[in-house]
Write a protein that holds these residues in place. Structure first.
Motif, PDB file in Angstrom:
ATOM      1  N   THR A 188       0.839  -1.207   0.000  1.00 13.11           N
ATOM      2  CA  THR A 188       0.000   0.000   0.000  1.00 13.11           C
ATOM      3  C   THR A 188       0.866   1.245   0.000  1.00 13.11           C
ATOM      4  OG1 THR A 188      -1.727  -1.165   1.231  1.00 13.11           O
ATOM      5  CG2 THR A 188      -1.799   1.245   1.258  1.00 13.11           C
ATOM      6  N   PHE A 189       1.907   1.222   0.809  1.00 16.76           N
ATOM      7  CA  PHE A 189       2.821   2.365   0.891  1.00 16.76           C
ATOM      8  C   PHE A 189       3.522   2.576  -0.440  1.00 16.76           C
ATOM      9  CE2 PHE A 189       6.963   4.244   1.719  1.00 16.76           C
ATOM     10  CZ  PHE A 189       6.668   5.294   2.566  1.00 16.76           C
ATOM     11  N   ARG A 190       4.006   1.500  -1.022  1.00 18.59           N
ATOM     12  CA  ARG A 190       4.778   1.583  -2.263  1.00 18.59           C
ATOM     13  C   ARG A 190       3.927   2.059  -3.440  1.00 18.59           C
ATOM     14  NH1 ARG A 190       6.268  -3.625  -2.645  1.00 18.59           N
ATOM     15  NH2 ARG A 190       4.346  -4.021  -3.831  1.00 18.59           N
ATOM     16  N   ASP A 191       2.668   1.650  -3.479  1.00 16.51           N
ATOM     17  CA  ASP A 191       1.815   1.958  -4.635  1.00 16.51           C
ATOM     18  C   ASP A 191       1.190   3.347  -4.594  1.00 16.51           C
ATOM     19  OD1 ASP A 191       2.399  -0.557  -5.526  1.00 16.51           O
ATOM     20  OD2 ASP A 191       0.516  -1.465  -4.810  1.00 16.51           O
ATOM     21  N   ALA A 192       1.228   3.977  -3.434  1.00 12.70           N
ATOM     22  CA  ALA A 192       0.621   5.305  -3.291  1.00 12.70           C
ATOM     23  C   ALA A 192       1.531   6.390  -3.887  1.00 12.70           C
ATOM     24  CB  ALA A 192       0.354   5.600  -1.824  1.00 12.70           C
ATOM     25  N   GLY A 193       0.931   7.545  -4.188  1.00 14.12           N
ATOM     26  CA  GLY A 193       1.724   8.720  -4.514  1.00 14.12           C
ATOM     27  C   GLY A 193       2.258   9.318  -3.213  1.00 14.12           C
ATOM     28  N   HIS A 194       3.396  10.023  -3.287  1.00 15.81           N
ATOM     29  CA  HIS A 194       4.026  10.509  -2.065  1.00 15.81           C
ATOM     30  C   HIS A 194       4.411  11.988  -2.150  1.00 15.81           C
ATOM     31  CE1 HIS A 194       4.721   6.677   0.167  1.00 15.81           C
ATOM     32  NE2 HIS A 194       4.471   6.193  -1.042  1.00 15.81           N
ATOM     33  N   VAL A 195       4.427  12.598  -0.977  1.00  7.21           N
ATOM     34  CA  VAL A 195       4.990  13.946  -0.821  1.00  7.21           C
ATOM     35  C   VAL A 195       6.329  13.776  -0.115  1.00  7.21           C
ATOM     36  CG1 VAL A 195       4.721  16.222   0.222  1.00  7.21           C
ATOM     37  CG2 VAL A 195       2.715  15.015  -0.663  1.00  7.21           C
ATOM     38  N   LEU A 209      16.926   7.860   4.011  1.00  3.69           N
ATOM     39  CA  LEU A 209      16.649   6.476   4.377  1.00  3.69           C
ATOM     40  C   LEU A 209      15.683   5.809   3.400  1.00  3.69           C
ATOM     41  CD1 LEU A 209      16.204   6.928   8.234  1.00  3.69           C
ATOM     42  CD2 LEU A 209      18.160   5.882   7.074  1.00  3.69           C
ATOM     43  N   LEU A 210      14.655   6.558   2.976  1.00  4.21           N
ATOM     44  CA  LEU A 210      13.610   5.976   2.134  1.00  4.21           C
ATOM     45  C   LEU A 210      14.075   5.695   0.711  1.00  4.21           C
ATOM     46  CD1 LEU A 210      10.585   8.135   3.306  1.00  4.21           C
ATOM     47  CD2 LEU A 210      10.850   5.675   3.628  1.00  4.21           C
ATOM     48  N   ARG A 211      14.982   6.499   0.217  1.00  3.33           N
ATOM     49  CA  ARG A 211      15.393   6.358  -1.185  1.00  3.33           C
ATOM     50  C   ARG A 211      15.909   4.948  -1.488  1.00  3.33           C
ATOM     51  NH1 ARG A 211      15.735  10.221  -4.794  1.00  3.33           N
ATOM     52  NH2 ARG A 211      15.587  11.829  -3.177  1.00  3.33           N
ATOM     53  N   PRO A 212      16.842   4.396  -0.697  1.00  2.72           N
ATOM     54  CA  PRO A 212      17.268   3.013  -0.990  1.00  2.72           C
ATOM     55  C   PRO A 212      16.313   1.955  -0.442  1.00  2.72           C
ATOM     56  CG  PRO A 212      18.527   3.906   0.840  1.00  2.72           C
ATOM     57  CD  PRO A 212      17.665   5.021   0.340  1.00  2.72           C
ATOM     58  N   LEU A 213      15.543   2.316   0.595  1.00  2.00           N
ATOM     59  CA  LEU A 213      14.660   1.343   1.232  1.00  2.00           C
ATOM     60  C   LEU A 213      13.440   1.020   0.371  1.00  2.00           C
ATOM     61  CD1 LEU A 213      14.434  -0.230   3.907  1.00  2.00           C
ATOM     62  CD2 LEU A 213      13.064   1.670   4.808  1.00  2.00           C
ATOM     63  N   VAL A 214      12.861   2.051  -0.258  1.00  2.00           N
ATOM     64  CA  VAL A 214      11.709   1.864  -1.146  1.00  2.00           C
ATOM     65  C   VAL A 214      11.996   2.624  -2.441  1.00  2.00           C
ATOM     66  CG1 VAL A 214       9.178   1.875  -1.254  1.00  2.00           C
ATOM     67  CG2 VAL A 214      10.303   1.952   0.970  1.00  2.00           C
ATOM     68  N   PRO A 215      12.918   2.118  -3.252  1.00  2.00           N
ATOM     69  CA  PRO A 215      13.359   2.858  -4.448  1.00  2.00           C
ATOM     70  C   PRO A 215      12.248   3.100  -5.467  1.00  2.00           C
ATOM     71  CG  PRO A 215      14.188   0.609  -4.492  1.00  2.00           C
ATOM     72  CD  PRO A 215      13.596   0.826  -3.128  1.00  2.00           C
ATOM     73  N   GLU A 216      11.207   2.240  -5.463  1.00  2.00           N
ATOM     74  CA  GLU A 216      10.126   2.387  -6.433  1.00  2.00           C
ATOM     75  C   GLU A 216       9.048   3.356  -5.965  1.00  2.00           C
ATOM     76  OE1 GLU A 216       9.388  -1.611  -4.307  1.00  2.00           O
ATOM     77  OE2 GLU A 216      10.929  -0.071  -4.479  1.00  2.00           O
ATOM     78  N   ARG A 217       9.209   3.949  -4.805  1.00  2.00           N
ATOM     79  CA  ARG A 217       8.215   4.910  -4.298  1.00  2.00           C
ATOM     80  C   ARG A 217       7.978   6.020  -5.324  1.00  2.00           C
ATOM     81  NH1 ARG A 217       9.051   9.329   0.010  1.00  2.00           N
ATOM     82  NH2 ARG A 217      11.195   9.031  -0.679  1.00  2.00           N
ATOM     83  N   LEU A 239       0.631  10.060   0.437  1.00  2.00           N
ATOM     84  CA  LEU A 239       1.178   9.757   1.755  1.00  2.00           C
ATOM     85  C   LEU A 239       2.478  10.526   1.947  1.00  2.00           C
ATOM     86  CD1 LEU A 239       0.815   5.848   1.766  1.00  2.00           C
ATOM     87  CD2 LEU A 239      -0.812   7.533   2.670  1.00  2.00           C
ATOM     88  N   ALA A 240       2.900  10.620   3.195  1.00  2.00           N
ATOM     89  CA  ALA A 240       4.197  11.213   3.511  1.00  2.00           C
ATOM     90  C   ALA A 240       4.732  10.549   4.766  1.00  2.00           C
ATOM     91  CB  ALA A 240       4.091  12.721   3.718  1.00  2.00           C
ATOM     92  N   VAL A 241       6.042  10.510   4.877  1.00  2.00           N
ATOM     93  CA  VAL A 241       6.687  10.072   6.108  1.00  2.00           C
ATOM     94  C   VAL A 241       7.116  11.332   6.851  1.00  2.00           C
ATOM     95  CG1 VAL A 241       8.650   8.837   7.107  1.00  2.00           C
ATOM     96  CG2 VAL A 241       7.417   7.870   5.153  1.00  2.00           C
ATOM     97  N   MET A 242       6.589  11.492   8.059  1.00  2.00           N
ATOM     98  CA  MET A 242       6.812  12.722   8.826  1.00  2.00           C
ATOM     99  C   MET A 242       7.314  12.419  10.224  1.00  2.00           C
ATOM    100  SD  MET A 242       3.476  15.070   7.968  1.00  2.00           S
ATOM    101  CE  MET A 242       3.992  16.288   9.197  1.00  2.00           C
ATOM    102  N   HIS A 243       7.895  13.441  10.861  1.00  2.72           N
ATOM    103  CA  HIS A 243       8.255  13.352  12.279  1.00  2.72           C
ATOM    104  C   HIS A 243       6.969  13.159  13.093  1.00  2.72           C
ATOM    105  CE1 HIS A 243      10.851  16.241  10.120  1.00  2.72           C
ATOM    106  NE2 HIS A 243      11.845  15.661  10.770  1.00  2.72           N
ATOM    107  N   GLU A 244       7.013  12.280  14.051  1.00  2.00           N
ATOM    108  CA  GLU A 244       5.809  11.983  14.839  1.00  2.00           C
ATOM    109  C   GLU A 244       5.315  13.212  15.591  1.00  2.00           C
ATOM    110  OE1 GLU A 244       4.220   8.364  17.658  1.00  2.00           O
ATOM    111  OE2 GLU A 244       6.312   9.013  17.889  1.00  2.00           O
TER     112      GLU A 244
END
Length: 298
Positions: A188-195, A209-217, A239-244
């Motif tokens: 779900t995370f990989r298939d979504a569009g991201h900010v 961290l995300l660039r090599p971890l989920v390169p297809e994002r 979706l976005a990965v943000m500071h909690e």
């Protein structure tokens, strides 16, 4: 040239002239008249027996001798400021000192805003100048132009001391009505569009961290600021990965949903860094201690 005949204030004038490359700009920075600044430059030329700055069009170009002097003068000024500050008794209740801090909009929102608000009760005269980090931040720290840099651990400069302020987790954030937030897994995370956030063209802690971890994002929007992200999620399926801490601060205002990342991310260590010459600066030491204590409550 004898040191006992040299006006040390001229070093400050030289330092600012080298930064501004303009007599008018330097005069404005030092709150002097243009004629007084011109007189200071003339005295500097006489003392160092060099033109130092040569007018070319509307800008002043430094000579090679001026360029070689600049880092030495900057280091000397920083050391002298540290000596003066260390010998000054700091009383937060009466001090009107200005602290200059480079901090991201994230650190400003989750830490500095509530911290400065609390200080209004115990240190009402303190003033703060907050600037966004940029390429020149390390140079500004080296030159003593700022007191603190707030930054993730991997971005600190090794030659100056630093202290841990707090640790931060990262979470996945999306609009509360985004179907993806109902069940978050890697697909779900990989298939979504991201900010994503890139500051000054550089990856942030999370992006690195995300660039090599989920390169297809699939990155659909790149923001220049963390605080822009909630606005770019609202009403979309991105979706976005943000500071909690920042996600929780923005959750209600922007109708956000928050969930755990479907993969392991290391904890971010937010540090404060200050010039080695200011370790014994009573006022700065007080501010650092209060800030760390305050961060433990957030």
């Amino acid at each position: 040239m004898r040191l006992d005949n040299f006006d040390l204030n001229l070093l400050v004038a030289f330092h600012v002239l080298m930064q501004e490359r303009s007599v008018t700009g330097a005069a404005r920075r030092l709150n002097l008249t243009q004629s007084a600044m011109s007189a200071a430059l003339s005295r500097l030329r006489q003392s160092f027996k060099d033109e130092l700055l040569v007018l070319h069009g509307k800008r002043m170009i430094p000579t090679q001798h001026a360029l070689s002097l600049a880092p030495q003068v900057a280091a000397t000024i920083s050391q002298l400021r540290g000596v003066i500050a260390a010998g000054t008794t700091f009383d937060p209740a009466t001090s009107e000192r200005t602290f200059r801090i480079d901090a991201s909009d994230y650190a400003t929102t989750v830490l500095l805003v509530p911290f400065i608000s609390e200080l209004e009760q115990t240190a009402p005269g303190l003033r703060f100048e907050i600037s966004l980090p940029r390429d020149a931040s390390r140079r500004r720290l080296d030159n003593g132009e700022i007191d603190l840099i707030l930054t993730p651990e991997q971005f600190i400069a090794g030659e100056h001391p630093s202290e841990l302020v707090f640790e931060e987790r990262h979470v996945v954030v999306g609009w509360s009505e985004n179907p993806a937030m109902q069940h978050m897994d890697l697909a779900t995370f990989r298939d979504a569009g991201h900010v994503a956030v890139r500051i000054g063209g550089e990856d942030t802690f999370a992006e690195a961290l995300l660039r090599p971890l989920v390169p297809e994002r699939r990155i659909e929007v790149i923001a220049q600021s963390f605080i822009q992200v909630p606005w770019l999620l609202q009403g979309t399926r991105r979706l976005a990965v943000m500071h909690e801490r920042l996600a929780n601060a923005c959750r209600q205002l922007h109708s956000l949903a928050i969930c755990e990342t479907p993969f392991e991310l290391p904890t971010m260590r937010e540090m404060m860094q200050f010039h080695s010459a200011r370790q014994n600066d009573g006022g700065l030491k007080w501010l650092r201690e209060r800030m760390i204590e305050f961060a433990k409550t957030r």
